[in-house]
Design an enzyme around this catalytic site. Sequence first.
Site, PDB file in Angstrom:
ATOM      1  N   CYS A 115       0.839  -1.192   0.000  1.00 52.43           N
ATOM      2  CA  CYS A 115       0.000   0.000   0.000  1.00 52.43           C
ATOM      3  C   CYS A 115       0.875   1.244   0.000  1.00 52.43           C
ATOM      4  CB  CYS A 115      -0.902  -0.016   1.227  1.00 52.43           C
ATOM      5  SG  CYS A 115      -2.098   1.331   1.254  1.00 52.43           S
TER       6      CYS A 115
ATOM      7  N   HIS B 163      -9.380  -3.596  -1.916  1.00 58.04           N
ATOM      8  CA  HIS B 163      -8.345  -2.876  -1.165  1.00 58.04           C
ATOM      9  C   HIS B 163      -8.734  -1.401  -1.031  1.00 58.04           C
ATOM     10  CE1 HIS B 163      -3.989  -2.045  -0.163  1.00 58.04           C
ATOM     11  NE2 HIS B 163      -4.396  -0.844  -0.526  1.00 58.04           N
ATOM     12  N   GLU B 164      -9.115  -0.771  -2.141  1.00 57.37           N
ATOM     13  CA  GLU B 164      -9.427   0.659  -2.109  1.00 57.37           C
ATOM     14  C   GLU B 164     -10.739   0.942  -1.387  1.00 57.37           C
ATOM     15  OE1 GLU B 164      -7.135   2.677  -2.654  1.00 57.37           O
ATOM     16  OE2 GLU B 164      -5.796   1.363  -3.763  1.00 57.37           O
TER      17      GLU B 164
ATOM     18  N   HIS C 164     -10.257   1.109   2.303  1.00 58.74           N
ATOM     19  CA  HIS C 164      -9.747   2.394   2.794  1.00 58.74           C
ATOM     20  C   HIS C 164     -10.879   3.358   3.145  1.00 58.74           C
ATOM     21  CE1 HIS C 164      -5.415   2.160   2.464  1.00 58.74           C
ATOM     22  NE2 HIS C 164      -5.471   1.725   1.215  1.00 58.74           N
TER      23      HIS C 164
END
Length: 107
Positions: A47, A89-90, A93
């Site tokens: 990341c 993954h995004e 966030h």
Amino acid sequence: IAAPQVGVLRRLVVILPWEESGLEQPLFVVNPRLTLAEGEQECVEGCLSNPGWWGKTIRPQRVRVEALDREGTPISLEGEGALAKCLCHELDHLDGVVFWDKAICQV
């Protein structure tokens, strides 16, 4: 990259094309919602928020995301493999989750 990573507290993700993604242009995803997650894949992730950290995660093999594009038009995106990993993954966030929260081991 997710907006909160650069200090913008909005539910916005921008994904740039890369060879394995199948994308031909940058993808702007506003107010995304994961609506389908199928299968399983073991991934190696890093990341930009923590350069040099790498770990293995288990992510869905295929996902569908409902969102708005940069003009506010509703869109439905499907991703498999590397793109599915990236979308998960995004989107994590945006909910304050980072990949090492899901890592099964460090690599």
